[in-house]
Design a protein around this motif. Structure first.
Motif, PDB file in Angstrom:
ATOM      1  N   ARG A  40       0.834  -1.195   0.000  1.00  0.00           N
ATOM      2  CA  ARG A  40       0.000   0.000   0.000  1.00  0.00           C
ATOM      3  C   ARG A  40       0.878   1.258   0.000  1.00  0.00           C
ATOM      4  O   ARG A  40       0.613   2.221  -0.730  1.00  0.00           O
ATOM      5  CB  ARG A  40      -0.918   0.009   1.237  1.00  0.00           C
ATOM      6  CG  ARG A  40      -1.855   1.226   1.301  1.00  0.00           C
ATOM      7  CD  ARG A  40      -2.588   1.279   2.630  1.00  0.00           C
ATOM      8  NE  ARG A  40      -1.676   1.442   3.750  1.00  0.00           N
ATOM      9  CZ  ARG A  40      -1.136   2.618   4.089  1.00  0.00           C
ATOM     10  NH1 ARG A  40      -1.424   3.722   3.390  1.00  0.00           N
ATOM     11  NH2 ARG A  40      -0.316   2.694   5.108  1.00  0.00           N
ATOM     12  N   GLU A  41       1.938   1.237   0.809  1.00  0.00           N
ATOM     13  CA  GLU A  41       2.838   2.388   0.874  1.00  0.00           C
ATOM     14  C   GLU A  41       3.571   2.605  -0.452  1.00  0.00           C
ATOM     15  O   GLU A  41       3.870   3.750  -0.821  1.00  0.00           O
ATOM     16  CB  GLU A  41       3.848   2.191   2.008  1.00  0.00           C
ATOM     17  CG  GLU A  41       3.217   2.289   3.391  1.00  0.00           C
ATOM     18  CD  GLU A  41       4.140   1.790   4.494  1.00  0.00           C
ATOM     19  OE1 GLU A  41       3.983   2.242   5.641  1.00  0.00           O
ATOM     20  OE2 GLU A  41       5.019   0.927   4.212  1.00  0.00           O
ATOM     21  N   LEU A  42       3.852   1.521  -1.157  1.00  0.00           N
ATOM     22  CA  LEU A  42       4.472   1.659  -2.478  1.00  0.00           C
ATOM     23  C   LEU A  42       3.578   2.461  -3.414  1.00  0.00           C
ATOM     24  O   LEU A  42       4.067   3.302  -4.182  1.00  0.00           O
ATOM     25  CB  LEU A  42       4.718   0.274  -3.079  1.00  0.00           C
ATOM     26  CG  LEU A  42       6.051  -0.413  -2.815  1.00  0.00           C
ATOM     27  CD1 LEU A  42       6.060  -1.797  -3.443  1.00  0.00           C
ATOM     28  CD2 LEU A  42       7.216   0.417  -3.335  1.00  0.00           C
ATOM     29  N   GLY A  43       2.266   2.178  -3.362  1.00  0.00           N
ATOM     30  CA  GLY A  43       1.339   2.913  -4.207  1.00  0.00           C
ATOM     31  C   GLY A  43       1.324   4.392  -3.883  1.00  0.00           C
ATOM     32  O   GLY A  43       1.330   5.247  -4.779  1.00  0.00           O
ATOM     33  N   VAL A  44       1.330   4.714  -2.597  1.00  0.00           N
ATOM     34  CA  VAL A  44       1.327   6.115  -2.172  1.00  0.00           C
ATOM     35  C   VAL A  44       2.617   6.803  -2.615  1.00  0.00           C
ATOM     36  O   VAL A  44       2.599   7.933  -3.122  1.00  0.00           O
ATOM     37  CB  VAL A  44       1.161   6.207  -0.634  1.00  0.00           C
ATOM     38  CG1 VAL A  44       1.338   7.643  -0.167  1.00  0.00           C
ATOM     39  CG2 VAL A  44      -0.191   5.658  -0.208  1.00  0.00           C
ATOM     40  N   SER A  51      -3.863  -1.783  -8.420  1.00  0.00           N
ATOM     41  CA  SER A  51      -3.767  -2.921  -9.339  1.00  0.00           C
ATOM     42  C   SER A  51      -2.425  -2.931 -10.072  1.00  0.00           C
ATOM     43  O   SER A  51      -1.836  -3.991 -10.295  1.00  0.00           O
ATOM     44  CB  SER A  51      -4.915  -2.887 -10.344  1.00  0.00           C
ATOM     45  OG  SER A  51      -4.859  -1.722 -11.137  1.00  0.00           O
ATOM     46  N   THR A  52      -1.913  -1.753 -10.424  1.00  0.00           N
ATOM     47  CA  THR A  52      -0.611  -1.669 -11.095  1.00  0.00           C
ATOM     48  C   THR A  52       0.497  -2.173 -10.180  1.00  0.00           C
ATOM     49  O   THR A  52       1.362  -2.956 -10.590  1.00  0.00           O
ATOM     50  CB  THR A  52      -0.315  -0.221 -11.521  1.00  0.00           C
ATOM     51  OG1 THR A  52      -1.291   0.202 -12.482  1.00  0.00           O
ATOM     52  CG2 THR A  52       1.070  -0.095 -12.136  1.00  0.00           C
ATOM     53  N   VAL A  53       0.477  -1.727  -8.931  1.00  0.00           N
ATOM     54  CA  VAL A  53       1.486  -2.179  -7.967  1.00  0.00           C
ATOM     55  C   VAL A  53       1.410  -3.691  -7.801  1.00  0.00           C
ATOM     56  O   VAL A  53       2.431  -4.391  -7.799  1.00  0.00           O
ATOM     57  CB  VAL A  53       1.307  -1.472  -6.613  1.00  0.00           C
ATOM     58  CG1 VAL A  53       2.261  -2.064  -5.561  1.00  0.00           C
ATOM     59  CG2 VAL A  53       1.552   0.028  -6.750  1.00  0.00           C
ATOM     60  N   SER A  54       0.193  -4.217  -7.682  1.00  0.00           N
ATOM     61  CA  SER A  54       0.014  -5.655  -7.471  1.00  0.00           C
ATOM     62  C   SER A  54       0.567  -6.469  -8.637  1.00  0.00           C
ATOM     63  O   SER A  54       1.289  -7.461  -8.439  1.00  0.00           O
ATOM     64  CB  SER A  54      -1.468  -5.964  -7.280  1.00  0.00           C
ATOM     65  OG  SER A  54      -1.679  -7.344  -7.121  1.00  0.00           O
ATOM     66  N   VAL A  55       0.257  -6.052  -9.857  1.00  0.00           N
ATOM     67  CA  VAL A  55       0.720  -6.779 -11.043  1.00  0.00           C
ATOM     68  C   VAL A  55       2.249  -6.736 -11.137  1.00  0.00           C
ATOM     69  O   VAL A  55       2.901  -7.746 -11.435  1.00  0.00           O
ATOM     70  CB  VAL A  55       0.076  -6.202 -12.321  1.00  0.00           C
ATOM     71  CG1 VAL A  55       0.746  -6.763 -13.569  1.00  0.00           C
ATOM     72  CG2 VAL A  55      -1.408  -6.502 -12.336  1.00  0.00           C
ATOM     73  N   ILE A  56       2.827  -5.573 -10.874  1.00  0.00           N
ATOM     74  CA  ILE A  56       4.283  -5.433 -10.997  1.00  0.00           C
ATOM     75  C   ILE A  56       5.002  -6.211  -9.898  1.00  0.00           C
ATOM     76  O   ILE A  56       6.029  -6.860 -10.152  1.00  0.00           O
ATOM     77  CB  ILE A  56       4.668  -3.941 -10.984  1.00  0.00           C
ATOM     78  CG1 ILE A  56       4.225  -3.298 -12.307  1.00  0.00           C
ATOM     79  CG2 ILE A  56       6.173  -3.761 -10.775  1.00  0.00           C
ATOM     80  CD1 ILE A  56       4.389  -1.804 -12.362  1.00  0.00           C
TER      81      ILE A  56
END
Length: 400
Positions: A40-44, A51-56
């Motif tokens: 979650r912190e990566l997304g922020v 979804s992009t963070v999850s796929v990568i």
């Protein structure tokens, strides 16, 4: 944090694969700079959606680049926070430094942390580099749990003019001309090779690993075998049209002054290169034979040596003033021997800045004395290797 710069207005017209690669590079560097971060912190931090963070991240896990760990809950209740970090077994980066008197190899983890180094003789001819490189890599890998095949990218630092694509045009220190590093090393290395001027590499290293992390615009002047410079603009090293930008050591400080090894006269390098500085100091205090002797004499209170360094600092300040007036940078980094000599250069540098730089711009500049450049292990080669591994044009893309 290292960022990939691109035009957001063009996103809707961009190839989707290319866009995913941009996001993957952003996420990789966020993981590198912030180990044990949550998804979650990566997304922020990166601005990428969930979804992009999850796929990568799933792609990274498939490649063996990241590992998950269980941290402590972020409060009094709840499950432990799952964190992500670059896996220590994800592979290696290799930095190659052709320094004034020796060849230095640095083996690092994929996030750029040095593991070991090796020193060998500086090759006289380009053809002698590959056998020495093979020898050094074999020695470095003896203490590692993974084979040399796990080296994912190589960065080569060259003391001279290097054009786009890594071709060495000329190095006066090596006396080499027209050497294509990638072609030279390709038969011996099965991974991408990134070659660049050593000061460009040092500039990139300051942004990735040093005191300029998070600073997207700064200048660097470095004392080494000569005096070089680097321009970091809009989040990347500025290399100019052909790759030759940043030759700040050849800014003129005295009209028709001392001859420089570039063939011109009055360059900063003609006064501040370590060899020249030692020679000039020898006229003030016979017996001085090294930069350490110059420092020792200054520390001991030798007025002539202190005056020489003060004058030299004035030349540095003049070059910096011209650059500050032209580019309005928020930070300037003094690196290498300039960092070592800073206590004695500083009065002259600041006096010249006050005399020559526009006050409005000077008031906005932070002068940073590089700690990274005085470390026992050089970092420029590893920085180039990391840039190559995360490049949008890398042969092994982070997301393709």
């Amino acid at each position: 944090m290292f960022e990939i710069q691109f035009n957001y207005r063009a996103v809707k017209f961009m190839n989707p694969t290319y866009l995913r690669q941009i996001h993957a590079s952003q996420i990789f560097h966020a993981l590198r700079a912030h180990p044990n971060i949550s998804q979650r912190e990566l997304g922020v931090l990166t601005g990428c959606d969930k979804s992009t963070v999850s796929v990568i991240i799933k792609r990274f896990e498939t490649m063996g680049l990241v590992e998950r760990t269980q941290g402590q809950p972020r409060g009094t209740r709840g499950r432990p926070q799952e964190s992500l970090r670059i896996s220590m077994s994800s592979g290696f980066l290799l930095g190659v430094h052709l320094e004034f008197e020796q060849l230095v190899l640095v083996l690092a983890t994929l996030d750029g942390q040095p593991l070991d180094s090796w020193q060998g003789p500086l090759p006289v001819e380009p053809a002698a580099l590959s056998p020495l490189l093979t020898e050094g890599i074999a020695a470095l890998m003896q203490g590692q749990p993974q084979p040399a095949a796990e080296i994912r990218s190589v960065g080569v630092c060259l003391p001279g003019l290097v054009k786009m694509g890594g071709g060495l045009v000329y190095s006066p220190n090596l006396d080499w001309r027209d050497v294509n590093m990638a072609e030279l090393l390709a038969p011996h290395l099965s991974v991408p090779v990134q070659a660049d001027n050593d000061t460009n590499a040092a500039t990139l290293a300051e942004h990735l690993f040093g005191d300029c992390a998070g600073i997207d615009d700064f200048l660097l002047i470095q004392g080494g075998s000569g005096v070089g410079g680097g321009l970091f603009m809009d989040g990347r090293v500025y290399r100019g049209k052909s790759g030759f930008a940043g030759e700040l050591g050849h800014q003129k400080v005295i009209a028709n002054g001392r001859p420089c090894n570039c063939g011109a006269m009055g360059c900063l390098s003609a006064y501040l290169s370590p060899g020249v500085l030692v020679e000039r100091a020898g006229y003030c205090a016979p017996g001085i034979a090294s930069l350490a002797d110059v420092q020792a004499a200054a520390d001991a209170g030798d007025r002539e040596i202190q005056g020489l360094l003060d004058e030299s600092g004035g030349y540095v300040g003049l070059v910096l003033s011209n650059l500050i007036n032209a580019l309005n940078p928020p930070a300037v980094v003094l690196s290498g021997t300039l960092a070592q000599l800073w206590p004695w250069l500083e009065p002259g540098v600041r006096r010249s800045l006050n005399e020559n730089a526009l006050p409005a711009m000077l008031s906005q500049v932070n002068i940073i004395i590089s700690r990274l450049s005085t470390a026992s292990v050089p970092s420029g080669g590893v920085a180039l290797a990391l840039e190559g591994f995360t490049s949008l044009d890398a042969s092994e893309t982070l997301f393709g």
